[in-house]
Design a protein around this motif. Sequence first.
Motif, PDB file in Angstrom:
ATOM      1  N   ALA A   8       0.838  -1.312  -0.048  1.00 46.50           N
ATOM      2  CA  ALA A   8      -0.154  -0.034  -0.101  1.00 46.50           C
ATOM      3  C   ALA A   8       1.073   1.186   0.013  1.00 46.50           C
ATOM      4  CB  ALA A   8      -0.859   0.124   1.099  1.00 46.50           C
ATOM      5  N   VAL A   9       0.223   2.318  -0.163  1.00 43.84           N
ATOM      6  CA  VAL A   9       1.050   3.659  -0.087  1.00 43.84           C
ATOM      7  C   VAL A   9       0.441   4.223   1.171  1.00 43.84           C
ATOM      8  CG1 VAL A   9       1.026   6.020  -0.986  1.00 43.84           C
ATOM      9  CG2 VAL A   9       1.025   4.087  -2.611  1.00 43.84           C
ATOM     10  N   LEU A  10       1.398   4.658   1.892  1.00 40.66           N
ATOM     11  CA  LEU A  10       0.962   5.644   3.346  1.00 40.66           C
ATOM     12  C   LEU A  10       1.420   6.911   2.956  1.00 40.66           C
ATOM     13  CD1 LEU A  10       0.421   5.373   6.252  1.00 40.66           C
ATOM     14  CD2 LEU A  10       2.572   4.968   6.718  1.00 40.66           C
ATOM     15  N   LEU A  11       0.583   7.764   3.080  1.00 38.45           N
ATOM     16  CA  LEU A  11       0.643   9.120   3.204  1.00 38.45           C
ATOM     17  C   LEU A  11       0.976   9.626   4.463  1.00 38.45           C
ATOM     18  CD1 LEU A  11       0.471  11.901   1.611  1.00 38.45           C
ATOM     19  CD2 LEU A  11      -1.913  12.221   2.758  1.00 38.45           C
ATOM     20  N   TRP A  12       2.265   9.916   4.960  1.00 38.12           N
ATOM     21  CA  TRP A  12       2.571  10.254   6.241  1.00 38.12           C
ATOM     22  C   TRP A  12       2.348  11.860   6.494  1.00 38.12           C
ATOM     23  CZ3 TRP A  12       3.103   7.615  10.576  1.00 38.12           C
ATOM     24  CH2 TRP A  12       3.822   8.474  11.718  1.00 38.12           C
ATOM     25  N   ALA A  67       9.935   4.291   9.248  1.00 35.39           N
ATOM     26  CA  ALA A  67      10.174   2.932   9.826  1.00 35.39           C
ATOM     27  C   ALA A  67       9.129   1.910   9.381  1.00 35.39           C
ATOM     28  CB  ALA A  67      10.401   2.930  11.295  1.00 35.39           C
ATOM     29  N   LEU A  68       7.830   2.433   8.987  1.00 36.24           N
ATOM     30  CA  LEU A  68       6.843   1.782   8.466  1.00 36.24           C
ATOM     31  C   LEU A  68       7.099   1.046   7.010  1.00 36.24           C
ATOM     32  CD1 LEU A  68       4.209   3.877   9.919  1.00 36.24           C
ATOM     33  CD2 LEU A  68       4.917   1.931  10.869  1.00 36.24           C
ATOM     34  N   GLY A 102       6.392  -3.042   4.113  1.00 31.86           N
ATOM     35  CA  GLY A 102       5.757  -3.016   2.808  1.00 31.86           C
ATOM     36  C   GLY A 102       5.047  -1.989   2.339  1.00 31.86           C
ATOM     37  N   LEU A 103       5.336  -0.745   2.916  1.00 25.60           N
ATOM     38  CA  LEU A 103       4.479   0.401   2.720  1.00 25.60           C
ATOM     39  C   LEU A 103       5.307   1.531   1.921  1.00 25.60           C
ATOM     40  CD1 LEU A 103       2.721   1.096   5.896  1.00 25.60           C
ATOM     41  CD2 LEU A 103       1.642  -0.144   3.995  1.00 25.60           C
ATOM     42  N   ARG A 104       4.780   2.053   1.031  1.00 29.57           N
ATOM     43  CA  ARG A 104       5.623   3.268   0.109  1.00 29.57           C
ATOM     44  C   ARG A 104       5.072   4.407   1.035  1.00 29.57           C
ATOM     45  NH1 ARG A 104       3.824   4.374  -5.893  1.00 29.57           N
ATOM     46  NH2 ARG A 104       4.269   2.073  -5.990  1.00 29.57           N
ATOM     47  N   VAL A 105       6.039   4.927   1.689  1.00 28.17           N
ATOM     48  CA  VAL A 105       5.927   5.959   2.424  1.00 28.17           C
ATOM     49  C   VAL A 105       5.954   7.330   1.704  1.00 28.17           C
ATOM     50  CG1 VAL A 105       6.460   7.292   4.672  1.00 28.17           C
ATOM     51  CG2 VAL A 105       6.547   5.053   4.719  1.00 28.17           C
ATOM     52  N   VAL A 106       4.906   8.159   1.577  1.00 30.62           N
ATOM     53  CA  VAL A 106       4.842   9.471   0.889  1.00 30.62           C
ATOM     54  C   VAL A 106       4.799  10.562   1.963  1.00 30.62           C
ATOM     55  CG1 VAL A 106       3.538  10.743  -1.108  1.00 30.62           C
ATOM     56  CG2 VAL A 106       3.962   8.145  -1.352  1.00 30.62           C
ATOM     57  N   PRO A 107       5.488  11.677   1.991  1.00 34.55           N
ATOM     58  CA  PRO A 107       5.270  12.544   2.941  1.00 34.55           C
ATOM     59  C   PRO A 107       4.133  13.810   2.422  1.00 34.55           C
ATOM     60  CG  PRO A 107       7.116  13.003   1.671  1.00 34.55           C
ATOM     61  CD  PRO A 107       6.907  11.540   1.255  1.00 34.55           C
ATOM     62  N   ALA A 144      10.168   2.376  14.864  1.00 35.31           N
ATOM     63  CA  ALA A 144      10.779   1.244  14.762  1.00 35.31           C
ATOM     64  C   ALA A 144      10.826   0.286  15.878  1.00 35.31           C
ATOM     65  CB  ALA A 144      12.313   1.444  14.604  1.00 35.31           C
ATOM     66  N   ARG A 145      10.445   0.588  16.943  1.00 35.06           N
ATOM     67  CA  ARG A 145      10.452  -0.185  18.203  1.00 35.06           C
ATOM     68  C   ARG A 145       9.577  -1.143  18.156  1.00 35.06           C
ATOM     69  NH1 ARG A 145       8.003   2.480  24.021  1.00 35.06           N
ATOM     70  NH2 ARG A 145       6.533   1.087  23.760  1.00 35.06           N
ATOM     71  N   PRO A 146      10.080  -2.601  18.367  1.00 31.14           N
ATOM     72  CA  PRO A 146       9.263  -3.901  17.947  1.00 31.14           C
ATOM     73  C   PRO A 146       7.951  -3.926  18.457  1.00 31.14           C
ATOM     74  CG  PRO A 146      11.448  -4.486  18.973  1.00 31.14           C
ATOM     75  CD  PRO A 146      11.352  -2.817  19.332  1.00 31.14           C
ATOM     76  N   ASP A 147       7.480  -3.431  19.491  1.00 34.92           N
ATOM     77  CA  ASP A 147       6.116  -3.498  19.888  1.00 34.92           C
ATOM     78  C   ASP A 147       5.214  -2.644  18.909  1.00 34.92           C
ATOM     79  OD1 ASP A 147       7.069  -1.132  21.128  1.00 34.92           O
ATOM     80  OD2 ASP A 147       5.239  -1.428  22.437  1.00 34.92           O
ATOM     81  N   LEU A 148       5.641  -1.605  18.543  1.00 41.61           N
ATOM     82  CA  LEU A 148       5.087  -0.711  17.608  1.00 41.61           C
ATOM     83  C   LEU A 148       4.949  -1.258  16.350  1.00 41.61           C
ATOM     84  CD1 LEU A 148       5.191   1.135  20.262  1.00 41.61           C
ATOM     85  CD2 LEU A 148       5.590   3.180  18.645  1.00 41.61           C
ATOM     86  N   LEU A 149       5.924  -1.683  15.717  1.00 36.74           N
ATOM     87  CA  LEU A 149       5.949  -2.253  14.349  1.00 36.74           C
ATOM     88  C   LEU A 149       5.185  -3.607  14.363  1.00 36.74           C
ATOM     89  CD1 LEU A 149       9.593  -2.337  13.047  1.00 36.74           C
ATOM     90  CD2 LEU A 149       7.619  -0.799  12.302  1.00 36.74           C
TER      91      LEU A 149
END
Length: 219
Positions: free
Chosen positions: A5-9, A25-26, A30-35, A197-202
């Motif tokens: 998916a694309v993630l608009l950040w 970090a997301l 598998g996300l394409r991060v777009v600011p 990037a913290r493991p529980d958050l990911l």
Amino acid sequence: MTERAVLLWIHGGGWRARAEEDGAALASLGLRVVPATYRFSHQARWPAQLDDVRAAARAARAGADGLPLLVGGDSAGGMLALQLGLRGVDRPGDVAGVLAYWAPVDPLDPEQRRRRAPGDDPWTDLLGHPPATGDPATTDATAATHLGSGVPVLLVQGRDDVAVPAAQPIELTGRLLAAGHPAHLWLTHGGHALDLARPDLLAAAAAFLDRVLPAAAGD
């Protein structure tokens, strides 16, 4: 990794500045991060910021190559992600999901206002006046005003957050569920602006994505 998916950040910073968190970090999920960028509160009042991130979402969707569009953000950016996701880019329900991290969602929360220094209220700067019951701008900027589209939502919150009381996402989660939204709350140790990037958050984000993007989960 195959893009899912694309993630608009949408960045945080109290609607006043740009925070350092960029959502990168997301991308490991598998996300394409777009600011996305938006006007700050000293440049324009609410809802100019929503207009700006809607425009950014349209551009991200146009370049998404058919991938689903997610919206996410941290702190003030998380509030904007919720507004965008719940209300839609062009119509309610046209966003695949929302990932909101330590997002302020209630401008009338007295606890949040007590924790701020006198004269330092980002909500007042955003709206152009102090939030007030019955005020149209305050109502419009309140996330719970815009429920019912069924968009899935992930809320991530540090229980020791001083800037955004944890009671806000807890209450919003209940209201989202009551309105028919698949809603997931990850309430964890720590305060504001945790490391994505913290493991529980990911892990929380990965579990949410497996539910929101079921077709891609088995790739």
